[in-house]
Design a protein around this motif. Structure first.
Motif, PDB file in Angstrom:
ATOM      1  N   SER A  30       0.826  -1.206   0.000  1.00 15.10           N
ATOM      2  CA  SER A  30       0.000   0.000   0.000  1.00 15.10           C
ATOM      3  C   SER A  30       0.865   1.262   0.000  1.00 15.10           C
ATOM      4  N   ILE A  31       1.920   1.261   0.806  1.00  6.49           N
ATOM      5  CA  ILE A  31       2.816   2.422   0.849  1.00  6.49           C
ATOM      6  C   ILE A  31       3.535   2.588  -0.486  1.00  6.49           C
ATOM      7  N   CYS A  32       3.995   1.471  -1.067  1.00  3.78           N
ATOM      8  CA  CYS A  32       4.690   1.535  -2.359  1.00  3.78           C
ATOM      9  C   CYS A  32       3.789   2.124  -3.439  1.00  3.78           C
ATOM     10  N   GLU A  33       2.522   1.753  -3.432  1.00  4.46           N
ATOM     11  CA  GLU A  33       1.591   2.257  -4.440  1.00  4.46           C
ATOM     12  C   GLU A  33       1.417   3.768  -4.336  1.00  4.46           C
ATOM     13  N   ARG A  34       1.472   4.287  -3.128  1.00  2.12           N
ATOM     14  CA  ARG A  34       1.276   5.729  -2.941  1.00  2.12           C
ATOM     15  C   ARG A  34       2.566   6.519  -3.133  1.00  2.12           C
ATOM     16  N   VAL A  35       3.709   5.838  -3.044  1.00  3.95           N
ATOM     17  CA  VAL A  35       4.996   6.514  -3.237  1.00  3.95           C
ATOM     18  C   VAL A  35       5.445   6.470  -4.698  1.00  3.95           C
ATOM     19  N   THR A  36       5.020   5.456  -5.438  1.00  2.00           N
ATOM     20  CA  THR A  36       5.470   5.263  -6.816  1.00  2.00           C
ATOM     21  C   THR A  36       5.319   6.500  -7.701  1.00  2.00           C
ATOM     22  N   PRO A  37       4.226   7.294  -7.617  1.00  2.00           N
ATOM     23  CA  PRO A  37       4.129   8.489  -8.480  1.00  2.00           C
ATOM     24  C   PRO A  37       5.281   9.479  -8.312  1.00  2.00           C
ATOM     25  N   ARG A  38       5.988   9.428  -7.176  1.00  2.00           N
ATOM     26  CA  ARG A  38       7.126  10.350  -6.977  1.00  2.00           C
ATOM     27  C   ARG A  38       8.285  10.025  -7.911  1.00  2.00           C
ATOM     28  N   LEU A  39       8.283   8.837  -8.516  1.00  2.00           N
ATOM     29  CA  LEU A  39       9.356   8.472  -9.440  1.00  2.00           C
ATOM     30  C   LEU A  39       9.371   9.350 -10.687  1.00  2.00           C
ATOM     31  N   SER A  40       8.248   9.938 -11.012  1.00  2.00           N
ATOM     32  CA  SER A  40       8.161  10.786 -12.206  1.00  2.00           C
ATOM     33  C   SER A  40       8.373  12.262 -11.888  1.00  2.00           C
ATOM     34  N   HIS A  41       8.826  12.576 -10.687  1.00  2.00           N
ATOM     35  CA  HIS A  41       9.032  13.967 -10.292  1.00  2.00           C
ATOM     36  C   HIS A  41      10.216  14.565 -11.038  1.00  2.00           C
ATOM     37  N   ALA A  42      10.174  15.857 -11.269  1.00  2.00           N
ATOM     38  CA  ALA A  42      11.248  16.536 -12.004  1.00  2.00           C
ATOM     39  C   ALA A  42      12.502  16.712 -11.167  1.00  2.00           C
ATOM     40  N   ASN A  43      12.370  16.694  -9.847  1.00  2.00           N
ATOM     41  CA  ASN A  43      13.519  16.880  -8.971  1.00  2.00           C
ATOM     42  C   ASN A  43      14.202  15.539  -8.729  1.00  2.00           C
ATOM     43  N   SER A  44      15.503  15.459  -9.043  1.00  3.74           N
ATOM     44  CA  SER A  44      16.225  14.194  -8.905  1.00  3.74           C
ATOM     45  C   SER A  44      16.318  13.738  -7.453  1.00  3.74           C
ATOM     46  N   ALA A  45      16.359  14.682  -6.501  1.00  9.18           N
ATOM     47  CA  ALA A  45      16.421  14.308  -5.083  1.00  9.18           C
ATOM     48  C   ALA A  45      15.143  13.604  -4.653  1.00  9.18           C
ATOM     49  N   VAL A  46      14.004  14.072  -5.155  1.00  5.83           N
ATOM     50  CA  VAL A  46      12.732  13.417  -4.850  1.00  5.83           C
ATOM     51  C   VAL A  46      12.717  12.009  -5.431  1.00  5.83           C
ATOM     52  N   VAL A  47      13.228  11.866  -6.652  1.00  4.64           N
ATOM     53  CA  VAL A  47      13.253  10.548  -7.306  1.00  4.64           C
ATOM     54  C   VAL A  47      14.095   9.566  -6.492  1.00  4.64           C
ATOM     55  N   LEU A  48      15.290   9.986  -6.089  1.00  4.38           N
ATOM     56  CA  LEU A  48      16.165   9.082  -5.339  1.00  4.38           C
ATOM     57  C   LEU A  48      15.588   8.753  -3.957  1.00  4.38           C
ATOM     58  N   SER A  49      14.926   9.725  -3.336  1.00  8.92           N
ATOM     59  CA  SER A  49      14.291   9.443  -2.041  1.00  8.92           C
ATOM     60  C   SER A  49      13.164   8.436  -2.205  1.00  8.92           C
ATOM     61  N   ALA A  50      12.397   8.572  -3.291  1.00 10.48           N
ATOM     62  CA  ALA A  50      11.327   7.606  -3.561  1.00 10.48           C
ATOM     63  C   ALA A  50      11.905   6.221  -3.829  1.00 10.48           C
ATOM     64  N   VAL A  51      13.000   6.167  -4.585  1.00 14.27           N
ATOM     65  CA  VAL A  51      13.649   4.883  -4.859  1.00 14.27           C
ATOM     66  C   VAL A  51      14.108   4.230  -3.557  1.00 14.27           C
ATOM     67  N   LYS A  52      14.638   5.037  -2.646  1.00 11.70           N
ATOM     68  CA  LYS A  52      15.087   4.508  -1.356  1.00 11.70           C
ATOM     69  C   LYS A  52      13.933   3.860  -0.594  1.00 11.70           C
ATOM     70  N   VAL A  53      12.790   4.528  -0.569  1.00 13.97           N
ATOM     71  CA  VAL A  53      11.625   3.976   0.130  1.00 13.97           C
ATOM     72  C   VAL A  53      11.179   2.673  -0.536  1.00 13.97           C
ATOM     73  N   LEU A  54      11.113   2.676  -1.857  1.00 16.32           N
ATOM     74  CA  LEU A  54      10.649   1.480  -2.567  1.00 16.32           C
ATOM     75  C   LEU A  54      11.622   0.321  -2.404  1.00 16.32           C
ATOM     76  N   MET A  55      12.920   0.609  -2.466  1.00 16.23           N
ATOM     77  CA  MET A  55      13.913  -0.459  -2.309  1.00 16.23           C
ATOM     78  C   MET A  55      13.793  -1.118  -0.935  1.00 16.23           C
ATOM     79  N   LYS A  56      13.486  -0.320   0.078  1.00 15.67           N
ATOM     80  CA  LYS A  56      13.365  -0.878   1.422  1.00 15.67           C
ATOM     81  C   LYS A  56      12.082  -1.684   1.571  1.00 15.67           C
ATOM     82  N   PHE A  57      10.965  -1.145   1.108  1.00 19.07           N
ATOM     83  CA  PHE A  57       9.682  -1.828   1.309  1.00 19.07           C
ATOM     84  C   PHE A  57       9.519  -3.036   0.394  1.00 19.07           C
ATOM     85  N   MET A  58      10.284  -3.071  -0.716  1.00 20.64           N
ATOM     86  CA  MET A  58      10.231  -4.256  -1.583  1.00 20.64           C
ATOM     87  C   MET A  58      10.768  -5.493  -0.875  1.00 20.64           C
ATOM     88  N   GLU A  59      11.599  -5.283   0.144  1.00 20.82           N
ATOM     89  CA  GLU A  59      12.105  -6.420   0.906  1.00 20.82           C
ATOM     90  C   GLU A  59      10.980  -7.165   1.614  1.00 20.82           C
TER      91      GLU A  59
END
Length: 674
Positions: free
Chosen positions: A176-205
């Motif tokens: 559920s958290i991954c589904e709500r964070v995934t749209p941040r991957l398309s953000h124009a700011n690279s810092a937002v993208v990497l922060s979103a990737v960090k959250v997804l990489m952790k919750f994918m475990e």
């Protein structure tokens, strides 16, 4: 009198300073009551930035009012001011109850107030790891995710970093958290993208690996990461360092990387194309799950018939064969079709290695190698050495058909070549084939350890910690924060949560073809040693005396003859005791030493080598060496050197290095005497 004036001036200065502080406090306190919200916010911000104790005493009451101000701009500014005040006087903040007020602001209706409250609490929590200020629960997480969609980009980064510290209760909440964070991957700011990737990489475990959503999410990570590579060079570097970590943890998006590299391989810049093809080969070697797709991509590139692409692909495929033996040999026929177009030494050497290694599977292997032999002296040293080895391999596999071919290449290498490396290797092969073809087969055709490309691989525990720090300096340095942050304050060791799937596997969901691969770790070549060290076969251990020697196979009887006659009988013998071998090598060492002395070449190098030999076997001279110098031309003498076995022993391994040294010194001397 002077001292009196000084103290009077100092007293007046201090009085003026305190008067100024009092006036400033009164003015800022009044501004905190101003009807204009901008004035109120600026006033509390200014008071928080002045690191003076008397200011903090006046700050508490205005700050308390601003934290509950009706205007969200004032509240968000006051939230940051709490963190600044805590850095000045932590006890004061706790006594005044500002931390509880900050926690209440997480439920604020304004997303920016929520983001600033999270940022302030996170900063305070980092300096006090055991304070448990961010006691996250599902209700709080839901509020943060709601604010995530509406706050600014920096607010999103604060919230995403906070989410990364939360451990979901189960895989359902994680999804559920991954589904709500995934749209941040398309953000124009690279810092937002990497922060979103960090959250997804952790919750994918926490997600089961066989879940359809897991595969979908894995594929969604690829496009934003590739897009980051089109930014400025500085951002490209940061992105690549983070991608390196993600690739080592998750292999699912290698398809997108391969597609990108394949497109690069069609560019007009030759050097760029070569690097792209090499990168595809490295992907195959480093990521076993992607090897089959990499080979398919390389075959597609070979079909383009672009000369430099074909040659680079063949070099890469040779390394893939060495990494995965007996797995992708079906492509050899395609490689042989392009043999005539190879004009670069590295590509020709790679193709010759492939033909020699898989000669038993290529019907016309002798014809292919013979075509290279026609211009043997015009080839580079790399190609000549590889051709010599390949033909010897072919002879050991098909002795009845290739005797003439191996005699020809040995003659070219030993009699017609001026290259000492080529000549020495030819002599070694010749003596192996002449004295014991069975041993030659065991040596030359021995099972080879697998190559590996592990120079950039990170230890798993450190990798887990770095994944938790994606988007920070730790992910760029590839070092934990404790390695470069001064002091222990604020440094926390983070770990990924336990996987809900099958063990710790990081297997890609779309690489089912590799599922049957062995899980045993491959043997890795520790270093690239000299081939001569293996071929000399001068083991200094006593030979086994039990049982008759194994008979030579009938298929190799033709190789038992002395192909060229004469040679290194004194160095290569099939049955000698340890003492005889040691004495023989020592005898050659002394002969070389005497000859070098007679030639005026005694610069201490060989004496150092002789000392090295003594230390390895605990030998020590029992008396001085009596040598009549200088020697006349064609004069020879025999000298006895009494030895004792009480010398120091320097255990150095392997001893093959010593044997190679003996061989090279012998040939060096022979060259000097010619």
């Amino acid at each position: 009198m002077t001292d009196s004036k000084y103290f009077t001036t100092t007293k007046k200065g201090l009085t003026s300073y305190y008067m100024l502080i009092d006036k400033m406090n009164v003015s800022l306190t009044q501004d905190c009551e101003d009807p204009n919200p901008l004035i109120r916010a600026l006033a509390v911000r200014t008071m928080g930035c002045i690191r003076v104790d008397k200011i903090t005493e006046y700050l508490c009451e205005p700050l308390r009012k601003c934290l509950k101000d009706e205007d969200p701009y004032v509240r968000k500014t006051a939230a940051v001011c709490v963190a600044k005040l805590h850095d000045i006087n932590a006890q004061l903040v706790e006594d005044q109850g500002f931390l509880d007020t900050l926690k209440d602001l997480i439920s604020d209706s304004n997303p920016m107030v929520v983001a600033n409250a999270v940022a302030a609490l996170s900063e305070i929590a980092e300096s006090h790891p055991n304070s448990n200020l961010l006691d996250l629960n599902p209700q709080t997480i839901n509020k943060l995710l709601t604010a995530l969609n509406e706050c600014t980009e920096w607010g999103q980064i604060f919230i995403l970093d906070c989410l990364a510290n939360y451990t979901p209760r189960d895989d359902r909440e994680s999804q559920s958290i991954c589904e709500r964070v995934t749209p941040r991957l398309s953000h124009a700011n690279s810092a937002v993208v990497l922060s979103a990737v960090k959250v997804l990489m952790k919750f994918m475990e926490m997600l089961p690996k066989d879940l359809d959503y897991y595969g979908t999410l894995l594929k969604k990570l690829a496009p934003p990461l590739v897009t980051l590579l089109s930014a400025e060079p500085e951002l490209q570097y940061v992105a690549l360092r983070n991608i390196n970590l993600i690739v080592q943890r998750r292999y699912g998006y290698t398809n997108a990387v391969l597609a990108e590299l394949k497109e690069y391989a069609t560019e007009v810049d030759v050097d760029f194309v070569r690097k792209a093809v090499r990168a595809i080969g490295r992907c195959a070697i480093k990521v076993e799950q992607s090897a089959e797709r990499c080979v398919s991509t390389l075959l597609d590139l070979i079909q383009t018939k672009v000369n430099y692409v074909v040659q680079e692909a063949i070099v890469v495929i040779k390394d893939i064969f060495r990494k995965y033996p007996n797995k992708y040999e079906s492509v050899i026929a395609t490689l042989c079709e392009n043999l005539d177009s190879l004009d670069e030494p590295e590509a020709r050497a790679a193709m010759i290695w492939i033909v020699g290694e898989y000669a038993e599977r290529i019907d016309n292997a002798d014809e292919l190698l013979e075509s290279f032999l026609e211009g043997f002296h015009d080839e580079s040293t790399q190609v000549q050495l590889q051709l010599l080895t390949a033909i010897v391999k072919l002879f050991l596999k098909k002795p009845t058909e290739t005797q003439e071919l191996v005699q020809q290449v040995l003659s070219l290498a030993t009699q017609d070549s001026d290259n000492p490396d080529l000549r020495d290797r030819g002599y070694i092969y010749w003596r192996l084939l002449s004295t014991d073809p069975v041993a030659a087969k065991e040596v030359v055709l021995a099972e080879k350890p697998l190559i590996s490309e592990e120079t950039d691989l990170i230890e798993p525990t450190l990798l887990e910690e770095l994944i938790c720090h994606i988007g920070t300096l730790a992910s760029v340095y590839h070092k934990p924060p404790s390695a470069f942050v001064e002091g222990s304050r604020g440094v926390q060791h983070k770990r990924l949560p336990g996987s809900a799937g099958s063990g710790e596997s990081v297997e890609s969901p779309d690489t089912g073809s590799a599922a049957g691969a062995s899980d045993a770790p491959p043997a890795v070549i520790p270093s690239q040693g000299d081939l001569l060290g293996d071929l000399l076969n001068l083991d200094l251990t006593p030979p086994a005396t039990t049982g008759p020697p194994p008979p030579a196979t009938s298929g190799l009887q033709l190789g038992a003859m002395d192909l060229l006659g004469g040679g290194l009988d004194s160095l290569v013998c099939s049955s000698r005791s340890l003492a005889e071998r040691t004495g023989q090598v020592l005898k050659h060492s002394l002969v070389c030493l005497l000859a070098l002395m007679s030639l005026g070449l005694n610069d201490g190098t060989f004496l150092s080598f002789l000392a090295f030999f003594f230390f390895n076997f605990g030998l020590a001279p029992a008396g001085p060496l009596q040598v009549l110098t200088p020697l006349s031309p064609n004069q020879s003498i025999e000298v006895a050197l009494p030895l004792s076995t009480v010398g120091p022993v320097m255990k150095m391994d392997p001893l093959n290095n010593l044997q190679v040294t003996v061989f090279y010194f012998w040939n060096f001397l022979r060259t000097k005497l010619q």
